[in-house]
Motif scaffolding. Structure first.
Motif, PDB file in Angstrom:
ATOM      1  N   GLU A  18       1.025  -1.660   0.204  1.00  0.00           N
ATOM      2  CA  GLU A  18      -0.355   0.114  -0.304  1.00  0.00           C
ATOM      3  C   GLU A  18       0.800   1.594   0.030  1.00  0.00           C
ATOM      4  N   GLU A  19       2.096   1.384   0.802  1.00  0.00           N
ATOM      5  CA  GLU A  19       2.879   2.591   0.019  1.00  0.00           C
ATOM      6  C   GLU A  19       3.149   2.650  -0.536  1.00  0.00           C
ATOM      7  N   PRO A  20       2.486   4.259  -0.244  1.00  0.00           N
ATOM      8  CA  PRO A  20       2.210   5.206  -1.981  1.00  0.00           C
ATOM      9  C   PRO A  20       3.208   6.376  -1.408  1.00  0.00           C
ATOM     10  N   ASN A  21       4.523   6.075  -0.677  1.00  0.00           N
ATOM     11  CA  ASN A  21       5.411   7.499  -1.163  1.00  0.00           C
ATOM     12  C   ASN A  21       7.367   7.193  -1.110  1.00  0.00           C
ATOM     13  N   ALA A  22       6.932   6.203  -0.609  1.00  0.00           N
ATOM     14  CA  ALA A  22       8.628   5.070  -1.022  1.00  0.00           C
ATOM     15  C   ALA A  22       8.886   4.434  -2.177  1.00  0.00           C
ATOM     16  N   ILE A  23       8.429   5.148  -2.971  1.00  0.00           N
ATOM     17  CA  ILE A  23       9.033   4.417  -4.218  1.00  0.00           C
ATOM     18  C   ILE A  23      10.440   4.413  -5.057  1.00  0.00           C
ATOM     19  N   CYS A  24      10.805   3.850  -6.028  1.00  0.00           N
ATOM     20  CA  CYS A  24      12.245   4.730  -5.725  1.00  0.00           C
ATOM     21  C   CYS A  24      12.313   3.927  -7.608  1.00  0.00           C
ATOM     22  N   GLN A  25      13.814   3.817  -7.862  1.00  0.00           N
ATOM     23  CA  GLN A  25      14.475   3.391  -9.221  1.00  0.00           C
ATOM     24  C   GLN A  25      15.306   3.211  -8.477  1.00  0.00           C
ATOM     25  N   ILE A  26      15.440   1.686  -9.236  1.00  0.00           N
ATOM     26  CA  ILE A  26      16.715   0.781  -8.833  1.00  0.00           C
ATOM     27  C   ILE A  26      17.660   0.215  -9.736  1.00  0.00           C
ATOM     28  N   ASN A  27      18.990   0.498  -9.452  1.00  0.00           N
ATOM     29  CA  ASN A  27      19.651  -0.173 -10.116  1.00  0.00           C
ATOM     30  C   ASN A  27      19.848   0.848 -11.279  1.00  0.00           C
ATOM     31  N   GLU A  28      19.383   2.068 -11.533  1.00  0.00           N
ATOM     32  CA  GLU A  28      19.534   3.692 -12.568  1.00  0.00           C
ATOM     33  C   GLU A  28      21.302   2.552 -13.232  1.00  0.00           C
ATOM     34  N   ASP A  29      20.818   3.043 -14.246  1.00  0.00           N
ATOM     35  CA  ASP A  29      22.268   3.303 -15.580  1.00  0.00           C
ATOM     36  C   ASP A  29      22.553   1.370 -15.730  1.00  0.00           C
ATOM     37  N   ASP A  60      21.515  -2.174 -16.861  1.00  0.00           N
ATOM     38  CA  ASP A  60      19.709  -3.489 -18.138  1.00  0.00           C
ATOM     39  C   ASP A  60      18.446  -3.491 -17.009  1.00  0.00           C
ATOM     40  N   LEU A  61      18.833  -3.419 -16.182  1.00  0.00           N
ATOM     41  CA  LEU A  61      17.736  -3.980 -14.952  1.00  0.00           C
ATOM     42  C   LEU A  61      17.185  -2.829 -14.527  1.00  0.00           C
ATOM     43  N   THR A  62      17.259  -1.873 -14.657  1.00  0.00           N
ATOM     44  CA  THR A  62      16.950  -0.982 -13.718  1.00  0.00           C
ATOM     45  C   THR A  62      14.855  -1.026 -13.994  1.00  0.00           C
ATOM     46  N   GLU A  63      14.866  -0.659 -12.768  1.00  0.00           N
ATOM     47  CA  GLU A  63      13.022  -0.729 -12.818  1.00  0.00           C
ATOM     48  C   GLU A  63      12.592   0.670 -12.228  1.00  0.00           C
ATOM     49  N   ARG A 112       5.178  16.473 -20.488  1.00  0.00           N
ATOM     50  CA  ARG A 112       6.276  15.975 -20.462  1.00  0.00           C
ATOM     51  C   ARG A 112       7.060  15.617 -19.367  1.00  0.00           C
ATOM     52  N   TRP A 113       7.374  17.086 -19.496  1.00  0.00           N
ATOM     53  CA  TRP A 113       9.308  16.462 -18.302  1.00  0.00           C
ATOM     54  C   TRP A 113       8.454  16.742 -16.971  1.00  0.00           C
ATOM     55  N   SER A 114       7.653  16.587 -16.849  1.00  0.00           N
ATOM     56  CA  SER A 114       7.010  17.016 -14.945  1.00  0.00           C
ATOM     57  C   SER A 114       5.969  15.738 -14.660  1.00  0.00           C
ATOM     58  N   ALA A 115       5.795  15.381 -15.560  1.00  0.00           N
ATOM     59  CA  ALA A 115       5.029  14.059 -15.275  1.00  0.00           C
ATOM     60  C   ALA A 115       5.038  12.995 -15.204  1.00  0.00           C
ATOM     61  N   GLY A 116       4.739  11.860 -14.685  1.00  0.00           N
ATOM     62  CA  GLY A 116       5.583  10.760 -14.540  1.00  0.00           C
ATOM     63  C   GLY A 116       7.024  10.174 -13.295  1.00  0.00           C
ATOM     64  N   LEU A 117       6.119   8.754 -13.148  1.00  0.00           N
ATOM     65  CA  LEU A 117       8.331   8.566 -11.739  1.00  0.00           C
ATOM     66  C   LEU A 117       8.575   8.465 -12.105  1.00  0.00           C
ATOM     67  N   GLY A 118       9.037   7.558 -12.626  1.00  0.00           N
ATOM     68  CA  GLY A 118      10.473   6.546 -12.350  1.00  0.00           C
ATOM     69  C   GLY A 118      10.825   6.954 -13.707  1.00  0.00           C
ATOM     70  N   LYS A 119      12.300   6.637 -14.210  1.00  0.00           N
ATOM     71  CA  LYS A 119      12.519   6.264 -15.418  1.00  0.00           C
ATOM     72  C   LYS A 119      12.598   5.640 -16.285  1.00  0.00           C
ATOM     73  N   SER A 120      11.866   5.353 -18.045  1.00  0.00           N
ATOM     74  CA  SER A 120      11.685   3.718 -18.182  1.00  0.00           C
ATOM     75  C   SER A 120      13.146   3.494 -18.551  1.00  0.00           C
ATOM     76  N   PRO A 121      13.565   1.406 -18.525  1.00  0.00           N
ATOM     77  CA  PRO A 121      14.523   1.011 -18.787  1.00  0.00           C
ATOM     78  C   PRO A 121      14.692   1.849 -20.363  1.00  0.00           C
ATOM     79  N   THR A 122      15.695   1.880 -20.811  1.00  0.00           N
ATOM     80  CA  THR A 122      15.863   2.457 -22.796  1.00  0.00           C
ATOM     81  C   THR A 122      15.985   1.369 -23.449  1.00  0.00           C
ATOM     82  N   LYS A 123      17.337   0.161 -22.677  1.00  0.00           N
ATOM     83  CA  LYS A 123      17.412  -0.694 -23.929  1.00  0.00           C
ATOM     84  C   LYS A 123      16.339  -2.065 -23.333  1.00  0.00           C
TER      85      LYS A 123
END
Lengths: 91, 1000
Positions: free
Chosen positions: B65-76, B78-81, B146-157
């Motif tokens: 149910e966590e609303p706040n603690a959402i993270c990008q993991i393993n940025e940079d 291939d496995l980033t999420e 578009r710049w301000s919307a969205g939360l994390g970054k999609s993987p590019t690979k």
């Protein structure tokens, strides 16, 4: 996803079937004698009932047989399946 | 630095240190931690910024149910999420996580300015503001949003990991491994039922597993100890499959459920070993038992979103399960007894805690227990404000008025470093409603409770509204017995001791002395919607809960409103003066928690995305430099470039060769249907527009098939192999649909016909040889066959042999040339082809692909169904009146050919087009007009096929044009982006109108 009791094969996943729309619409035997309106009635007009509906289904990825189904579209309850040519069960 | 890990628990192994990185800083936690518990053990609360106002936000809960603690993991990598909940990631060595939705950093975030201008960005701000001026949309608004919307970054690979699907059937599926799920599993498995228990955490036990409180005992043991023993016994049961780290995603009709098993998500990157990451279970269960538990509600008051404000039971879990104290100076804010368990846990460990309770009193055992431990309780009080920017440091409280609608008396300020809130419990009814179940509203504790709908699905435990331990155990036992038709169980005489809650009070939006417009009382933390926004929506006329939800975006973030929906409903009900039960809920839709695309797609990626069909001659094509095109699922040779030839040059060469000497085409992909039975001729009469009864054995005929609406559906040549035996060919792409359609008519409209259909597309390979030298080549291959026009006329077939292998040779032509198609069993296809190429060498036989085939047939004006037709063309529109039998009483689509619409003379009709400049090739799909000056310009048709014909040395095109039939010789215009091309309507047959070439 429904579990459909094919009258020929038994219970199978819905993914094996395709729905062919309303059942018991008989192709007119003498189309040429029909007016445009009468032909259009056969060709285009379909019910879209919220509630109990009679439908044609095909076990496309199975025995490839067509059959009929009585389904309540409001809750997806399948009340009956029966072979083509058989009379629909009386409610 | 303060030590927040205050004591040892058995669930976290404090001998095994795990290092990780958060926002560029290194920390360590222990084996058994989640990212959230490890961060809290390091005193890190601030983990993100809110979506709209960019307010600092901290870890609030310990689950999905966590609303706040959402993270990008393993940025940079291939496995980033993106959007991973810190409360759900198990800590592993080397884990790298970062905050989202903040720039440049979580501690200093430019977007935080939104917080100060929040007065000006209320609900619906985007709808109201970004409307005008229109010209701003493309250049300014859209890029900004578009710049301000969205939360994390999609993987590019591309995702390098593997995902799997598994289909499972079972007698009983139990969702949720808490106390009721465990009881249910034991009963089911011990009664010989094949049972699956799924649990989204890595261990079973739910919140009872860390409950060690005098007031909650089962058979005279602490409830956690009792449950530990039950779990140990559970592991021994043969009938039971326990899947931990498996979360239910969807509950569909007829007990069909999807669950996602995480297999390597908790492993360090170097230990994943390229194995399967997640597996999607597709489960069909006879019976489903939902035991998903309940989620604690927050309370809605001014500035209720600061880091350090958490759910009370989560504070208890961090302490009792992970050994982490979220603060040393705790305040609990509650409206119910359950938060007192947190107070007792804290106090017993010597940690300071005070309680603010909106109720006037409570005399339950757990409250007495807390009082006895010396916990100070402020009854009938509410919080009116909180302070502390990056973490809470104090609160301000006031007394509530008698009816709770207002605050009275003086403000009292209390310092704290953690505020644990509890607004009661919300049963997790998501699964029940997803399956089609209904809910009713229970007034006494303001909860929506499942209404049982079906004999194959029940809800037990707190997701069914049983919150007291005694109720949970006894009701679960009773319901499961009844559900599984079991007469007695080991749980029949369980003695349960628990503190009972008798006093209840609920206020959805807590009152304040500060005016409503100046309060920031958050309901949806992730989407930043406040009580004020809900009220604004109501004032602006939104009434339906579904509309208010969409307008304010309450409940529409990645947590799908697990914490916010009830408060939104409550505030709407209070404001509008409607009963909550009457208001209903918004729709709970799958998935329960977000699913990865990978798990949905499974192995159907890359070359497994779709079936690839290759003819038996495919290898030869590849070796001979063919470029392929996709036709349906088939790979067909498109053209065969020599050296550096491009498409155009290759096609010009192939086309010329086919007309000047000989060409060869792999036609194996055409659909082939074997038709047998005493009524086969009658059947063909009914499905094709032309007559079939008089077709002689050994003869071929072209047929056009319509839909019942009169529109061209498919075409092809059918050969009469015997008295009651035909071989029908269909278009490559239409083969499967034609077979289905024919089967449909045979089974449902004409069951009296004795006809059998068999698809033989894959059984035969076809080499089509055309051109003036084709007869010579055929004669060399089949020396025993008489190929004279008398013995083997056009539109007929003969059986023949190559090296004892049977072939069928059809003399039919799609190019207008003298042409033969040789059919042979597929396994000999390549040998046949190679033989044709070998024998044809002296005649310079040229293999040609689909592009040349299209060009050759266009020169002759032959249509391609699906290119020159689009489902709106009748045979009359195609100027193919000759193929429509006037004598036949009926065929599919006949009656529709003289409906008022189909007999209109201004329908689009197929014509030829010649460009005034013979070198100008039209673009397929280009629009056609007659007058470019009269505005608006009327489009009267479009180009369907267009080529440069090397045989005619000019550009030719087919087109459909309104009233085209009457336009022969008329000048029209094809307007293009930078010029208008002048064209003249012509006959659609451009070459050999007399059909002499087929007798060459």
């Amino acid at each position: 996803m429904f579990l459909i009791n094919c009258p020929y094969c038994g219970k199978r996943d819905q993914s094996e079937f395709s729905c062919g729309g309303e059942a018991h619409i008989v192709r007119p035997k003498q189309p040429t004698e029909l007016s445009d309106d009468q032909w259009a009635e056969y060709l285009f007009m379909r019910k879209n009932i919220k509630g109990v509906q009679f439908e044609r289904w095909n076990h496309a990825h199975g025995c490839r047989k067509w059959f009929n189904m009585v389904r309540d579209t409001s809750n997806d309850k399948i009340h009956a399946v029966y072979k083509m040519g058989e009379k629909p069960p009386v409610e | 630095m303060k030590k927040f890990r205050v004591y040892k628990t058995k669930h976290v192994d404090q001998t095994k240190t795990v290092s990780f990185n958060f926002d560029g800083k290194s920390y360590h936690g222990f084996d058994g931690d989640t990212l959230a518990s490890a961060l809290l053990s390091n005193g890190v609360h601030l983990v993100g910024r809110s979506f709209k106002y960019h307010r600092p936000r901290g870890i609030m809960s310990c689950g999905s149910e966590e609303p706040n603690a959402i993270c990008q993991i393993n940025e940079d990598t291939d496995l980033t999420e993106p959007n991973v909940r810190a409360t759900e990631i198990e800590l592993y060595e080397g884990l790298k996580a970062s905050s989202q939705n903040c720039w440049p950093s979580v501690n200093f975030d430019i977007g935080g300015i939104n917080n100060f201008i929040s007065q000006f960005i209320p609900a619906g701000f985007y709808y109201k503001t970004f409307m005008w001026p229109k010209s701003f949309w493309k250049k300014i608004y859209e890029p900004l949003i578009r710049w301000s919307a969205g939360l994390g970054k999609s993987p590019t690979k591309p995702d390098p990991e593997l995902y799997d699907h598994k289909h499972v059937h079972c007698d009983v599926l139990i969702i949720g491994g808490g106390i009721s799920g465990i009881i249910a599993s034991k009963i089911a498995a011990k009664n010989n039922l094949k049972t699956i228990l799924i649990e989204d955490k890595n261990i079973l036990g739910g919140s009872t597993i860390f409950q060690k409180n005098e007031n909650y005992k089962i058979n005279n043991k602490y409830s956690s100890e009792w449950l530990d023993e039950e779990i140990a016994e559970l592991q021994k049961l043969d009938n039971l499959t326990i899947k931990t780290r498996t979360s239910l995603a969807a509950y569909h009709s007829y007990n069909y459920l999807l669950a996602k098993e995480s297999i390597s998500d908790h492993l360090p990157l170097d230990k994943k070993n390229g194995g399967i990451r997640q597996r999607l279970w597709k489960i069909r269960a006879d019976k489903v038992l939902v035991a998903t538990g309940a989620i604690e509600r927050p309370l809605v008051f001014n500035n209720n979103d600061r880091p350090g404000i958490m759910l009370a039971n989560s504070v208890k879990k961090y302490l009792d399960f992970y050994g982490v104290s979220c603060g040393f100076n705790n305040v609990i804010f509650t409206n119910n007894d359950s938060a007192y368990e947190t107070a007792v846990s804290l106090k017993e460990k010597g940690i300071s805690v005070e309680i603010i309770d909106i109720r006037k009193k409570s005399n339950s055992k757990i409250v007495k227990n807390a009082e006895k431990l010396g916990v100070k309780i402020y009854w009938n009080s509410t919080i009116v404000n909180t302070f502390g920017h990056r973490k809470i440091n104090s609160i301000e409280i006031m007394n509530l008025s008698e009816d709770g609608s207002n605050v009275v008396g003086d403000k009292n300020r209390i310092n704290c470093d953690c505020l644990a809130v509890s607004g009661g419990w919300t049963p997790m009814v998501h699964m029940h409603t997803q399956s089609g179940g209904k809910l009713y509203f229970r007034e006494n504790d303001q909860t929506f409770i499942p209404t049982e709908i079906d004999e194959n699905h029940i809800n037990v435990g707190s997701c069914n509204g049983d919150f007291e331990l005694e109720e949970i155990i006894n009701n679960t036992n009773k319901k499961v017995k009844n559900f599984l038709r079991v007469s007695e169980t080991e749980f029949d005489n369980t003695s349960v001791l628990n503190s009972k809650e008798l006093d209840k009070r609920n206020i959805w939006l807590l009152p304040n002395y500060i005016s409503e417009g100046k309060c920031k009382s958050f309901i949806d933390f992730q989407n930043d919607s406040t009580a004020k926004d809900i009220k604004l929506a109501l004032r602006e006329g939104f009434k339906s809960i579904e509309h208010v939800k969409r307008y304010t975006t309450t409940g529409m973030a990645t947590d799908q409103g697990k914490l916010s929906n009830m408060h939104a409903l409550g505030i709407i009900a209070d404001t509008a003066g409607v009963k909550m039960g009457k208001l209903g809920t918004t729709t709970f839709r799958p998935p329960f928690t977000p699913l990865t695309f990978g798990s949905i797609v499974g192995r159907s990626v890359g070359k497994f995305f779709d079936i690839i069909r290759k003819t038996s001659i495919h290898e030869w094509h590849s070796q001979n430099n063919a470029k392929f095109e996709n036709v349906g699922q088939w790979k067909r040779p498109w053209y065969y470039p020599i050296n550096d030839e491009g498409l155009h040059d290759a096609v010009q060469r192939e086309s010329k060769a086919a007309r000047d000497s000989a060409g060869i085409l792999d036609a194996s992909t055409l659909g082939k249907i074997d038709i047998q039975g005493t009524d086969a001729s009658e059947f063909l009469n009914r499905v094709y527009t032309n007559a079939w009864s008089k077709l002689g054995i050994g003869k071929c005929r072209y047929g056009l098939m319509l839909n019942e609406d009169g529109m061209v559906y498919d075409d092809g040549v059918t050969t009469r192999l015997g008295e009651n035996h035909y071989l029908m060919t269909t278009t490559t792409g239409g083969a499967a649909n034609v077979l289905s359609k024919l089967e449909d008519y045979l089974q449902t409209e004409w069951p009296e016909l004795d006809v059998y259909l068999t698809s033989v597309t894959d059984h035969y390979s076809t080499a089509s040889i055309c051109g003036p030298n084709s007869k010579k080549i055929l004669t060399k291959i089949f020396p025993d066959t008489d190929f004279s026009d008398e013995a083997f006329p056009h539109m007929s077939y003969q059986n023949a042999k190559i090296d004892e292998i049977n072939c069928r040779i059809m003399r039919i032509s799609f190019t207008g040339e003298l042409s033969y198609e040789i059919n042979i069993e597929s396994k000999y296809g390549k040998s046949l082809w190679e033989k044709c190429i070998e024998v044809g060498k002296e005649f310079k036989i040229t293999p040609y692909g689909t592009e040349t085939m299209h060009l050759l047939r266009a020169e002759k004006g032959f249509i391609i169904v699906g290119q020159d037709t689009d489902g709106t063309m009748t045979p009359i529109d195609l100027q193919m009146d000759w193929i429509v039998s006037k004598k036949k009483y009926d065929f599919i689509g006949k009656r529709s050919l003289y409906r008022s619409d189909t007999i209109r003379e201004d329908r689009k009709q197929l014509v030829g087009l010649l460009t005034d400049d013979p070198n100008e090739v039209l673009e397929e799909g280009a629009q056609i007009v007659s007058d470019v000056n009269k505005k608006p310009i009327e489009m009267i048709g479009h180009v369907t096929s267009s080529y440069f014909s090397p045989n005619l040395n000019k550009s030719i095109a087919l087109a459909v044009v309104k009233s085209g039939k009457k336009m022969n010789g008329q000048k029209l215009i094809v307007p293009m982006e930078n010029k208008n091309i002048n064209v003249t309507v012509s006959d659609s047959v451009f070459l050999d109108k007399e059909n002499k070439r087929i007798y060459a």
